[in-house]
Design a protein around this motif. Structure first.
Motif, PDB file in Angstrom:
ATOM      1  N   ASP A  13       0.829  -1.211   0.000  1.00 25.44           N
ATOM      2  CA  ASP A  13       0.000   0.000   0.000  1.00 25.44           C
ATOM      3  C   ASP A  13       0.862   1.260   0.000  1.00 25.44           C
ATOM      4  O   ASP A  13       0.496   2.275  -0.603  1.00 25.44           O
ATOM      5  N   ILE A  14       2.016   1.203   0.643  1.00 24.46           N
ATOM      6  CA  ILE A  14       2.940   2.350   0.641  1.00 24.46           C
ATOM      7  C   ILE A  14       3.555   2.514  -0.749  1.00 24.46           C
ATOM      8  O   ILE A  14       3.658   3.634  -1.265  1.00 24.46           O
ATOM      9  N   ASP A  16       2.228   1.614  -3.574  1.00 22.44           N
ATOM     10  CA  ASP A  16       1.173   2.137  -4.447  1.00 22.44           C
ATOM     11  C   ASP A  16       0.929   3.627  -4.216  1.00 22.44           C
ATOM     12  O   ASP A  16       0.734   4.386  -5.168  1.00 22.44           O
ATOM     13  N   LYS A  17       0.960   4.047  -2.961  1.00 19.78           N
ATOM     14  CA  LYS A  17       0.758   5.468  -2.634  1.00 19.78           C
ATOM     15  C   LYS A  17       1.886   6.312  -3.228  1.00 19.78           C
ATOM     16  O   LYS A  17       1.638   7.370  -3.826  1.00 19.78           O
ATOM     17  N   LEU A  18       3.122   5.863  -3.075  1.00 16.43           N
ATOM     18  CA  LEU A  18       4.258   6.591  -3.649  1.00 16.43           C
ATOM     19  C   LEU A  18       4.170   6.628  -5.173  1.00 16.43           C
ATOM     20  O   LEU A  18       4.435   7.662  -5.804  1.00 16.43           O
ATOM     21  N   ASN A  19       3.780   5.513  -5.768  1.00 20.72           N
ATOM     22  CA  ASN A  19       3.673   5.458  -7.220  1.00 20.72           C
ATOM     23  C   ASN A  19       2.610   6.428  -7.728  1.00 20.72           C
ATOM     24  O   ASN A  19       2.817   7.125  -8.723  1.00 20.72           O
ATOM     25  N   ARG A  20       1.463   6.493  -7.026  1.00 19.96           N
ATOM     26  CA  ARG A  20       0.419   7.451  -7.433  1.00 19.96           C
ATOM     27  C   ARG A  20       0.934   8.887  -7.356  1.00 19.96           C
ATOM     28  O   ARG A  20       0.639   9.715  -8.224  1.00 19.96           O
ATOM     29  N   ALA A  21       1.716   9.194  -6.325  1.00 16.92           N
ATOM     30  CA  ALA A  21       2.273  10.549  -6.184  1.00 16.92           C
ATOM     31  C   ALA A  21       3.250  10.854  -7.316  1.00 16.92           C
ATOM     32  O   ALA A  21       3.254  11.972  -7.856  1.00 16.92           O
TER      33      ALA A  21
END
Length: 76
Positions: A13-14, A16-21
């Motif tokens: 989940d971390i 994925d969050k970094l990738n979205r940013a």
């Protein structure tokens, strides 16, 4: 562009969050323009994934590691 690297223990989940940013940042025309002007390659959206990054890191290691070893190159 400097690659953001992680350890295997980083929760998905971390990642994925970094990738979205990163994707959101790379979508900004001003950011894209500045990166391109500095000679950076920006991959198409479908290649902006942690998996593609992993493939790039692996390919770079396979390419450069023999040279690093042969010449005894060390980081300062």
């Amino acid at each position: 562009m400097e690659r953001a690297l992680r350890t295997e223990s980083t929760p998905r989940d971390i990642i994925d969050k970094l990738n979205r940013a990163v994707i959101e940042t790379l979508a900004d025309p001003a950011v894209r323009s500045r990166l391109v002007e500095s000679g950076e390659e920006i991959f198409p959206r479908e290649r902006q994934t942690p998996e593609v990054l992993g493939e790039l890191v692996k390919a770079d290691a396979e390419k450069w590691w023999p040279i690093i070893k042969e010449f005894g190159i060390k980081a300062d």
